[in-house]
Design a protein around this motif. Structure first.
Motif, PDB file in Angstrom:
ATOM      1  N   TYR A  45       0.865  -1.179   0.000  1.00 56.99           N
ATOM      2  CA  TYR A  45       0.000   0.000   0.000  1.00 56.99           C
ATOM      3  C   TYR A  45       0.903   1.231   0.000  1.00 56.99           C
ATOM      4  O   TYR A  45       1.795   1.364   0.846  1.00 56.99           O
ATOM      5  CB  TYR A  45      -0.925   0.038   1.218  1.00 56.99           C
ATOM      6  N   SER A  75       0.347   3.403  -8.504  1.00 57.61           N
ATOM      7  CA  SER A  75      -0.360   2.275  -9.128  1.00 57.61           C
ATOM      8  C   SER A  75       0.009   2.161 -10.604  1.00 57.61           C
ATOM      9  O   SER A  75      -0.024   1.060 -11.172  1.00 57.61           O
ATOM     10  CB  SER A  75      -1.876   2.451  -8.986  1.00 57.61           C
ATOM     11  N   ASN A  97      -4.821   0.104  -3.808  1.00 54.23           N
ATOM     12  CA  ASN A  97      -4.703   1.519  -4.151  1.00 54.23           C
ATOM     13  C   ASN A  97      -6.007   2.273  -3.923  1.00 54.23           C
ATOM     14  O   ASN A  97      -7.098   1.748  -4.173  1.00 54.23           O
ATOM     15  CB  ASN A  97      -4.301   1.657  -5.628  1.00 54.23           C
ATOM     16  N   GLN A 126      -8.097  -1.710  -6.970  1.00 53.91           N
ATOM     17  CA  GLN A 126      -8.441  -0.296  -6.885  1.00 53.91           C
ATOM     18  C   GLN A 126      -9.685  -0.132  -6.019  1.00 53.91           C
ATOM     19  O   GLN A 126     -10.750  -0.652  -6.338  1.00 53.91           O
ATOM     20  CB  GLN A 126      -8.711   0.280  -8.287  1.00 53.91           C
TER      21      GLN A 126
END
Length: 270
Positions: A144, A242, A236, A254
């Motif tokens: 992350y 990303s 993300n 996502q």
């Protein structure tokens, strides 16, 4: 633009805030796409030429835009993948502009008023091309990359810290490693709070103590590639890292946060 002003007035003296508010109120009101031309016209009368050359190439939005605000220069602007066009004029005109998608092209025309805008590949992502990726069938380490740091909009920063904590609690229970990649301008040690969770591993900090500039050196790109080698998935919300991970070949989850009560700002992102 109002949020940008708010960020930079955080912690400032009340008198300073009042003075800047008055200046904003009294300033002439010009349409966004005309402001750069308006400012350049008047600045050119007073600005002493700072550079011997006439043609200037900018590879990002500069921190000192007034240096380029003159009719004496031909500015060629390259908007790379970590930049988003600010929701306000940047302060100078560009003879040619190169952006990396249609959305940015429209935004630039709307906000900056330049006419000669072209699409081009985001050059800084070339380091991430990976032709030898072997994907793992298991998920044992998730990355992350935070969107914010302590120098960001304070309310959004606090919300994202809370989100990361939830992510740590979940992955600790699932016994899945969480790799937190600091932003380039994250102050050294800022993410270390999360190491109290067994699942967490902190990536390499950049040695800039919160500064907004960093060099895309060969060493820095190699460091980012190493960070992606052991990762199975990237989670993300809104970071452009990303794009790096996608080009490298890492699957991306996502997220669209939909928890207005707990995360009102994150829930209203794009």
């Amino acid at each position: 633009f109002s949020r940008w002003i708010e960020q930079r007035l955080t912690g400032k003296n009340l008198i300073v805030k009042k003075v800047i508010g008055l200046i904003r109120f009294l300033s002439p009101k010009v349409k966004n796409n005309n402001i750069n031309s308006f400012v350049t016209y008047f600045t050119s009368i007073f600005l002493v030429k700072k550079f011997e050359t006439k043609k200037i190439i900018l590879i990002t939005i500069p921190k000192l835009p007034h240096l380029f605000c003159s009719n004496q220069y031909e500015v060629y602007s390259i908007l790379e993948s970590w930049d988003q066009v600010s929701r306000a004029p940047i302060g100078f005109k560009s003879k040619k502009v190169f952006v990396w998608n249609e959305s940015l092209k429209k935004d630039w025309a709307l906000q900056q008023g330049d006419k000669d805008i072209h699409l081009s590949a985001p050059i800084k992502l070339l380091y991430a091309l990976n032709k030898n990726l072997i994907t793992s069938p298991q998920i044992n380490e998730i990355l992350y990359a935070p969107m914010t740091s302590s120098g960001s909009y304070s309310k959004m920063y606090k919300e994202e810290r809370k989100f990361i904590e939830y992510l740590c609690l979940l992955l600790d229970k699932l016994n899945i490693k969480l790799y937190l990649k600091p932003k380039p301008n994250t102050i050294i040690g800022e993410l270390d709070y999360f190491t109290k969770y067994k699942c967490v591993k902190i990536g390499k900090y950049q040695k800039n103590n919160g500064g907004s500039s960093y060099n895309l050196s060969k060493e820095y790109n190699e460091s980012r590639r190493n960070e992606m080698k052991e990762i199975n998935v990237l989670i993300n919300i809104g970071t452009t890292f990303s794009l790096d991970a996608g080009l490298y070949g890492i699957p991306i989850v996502q997220l669209k946060v939909n928890m207005n009560n707990q995360f009102p700002i994150l829930s209203n992102l794009g």
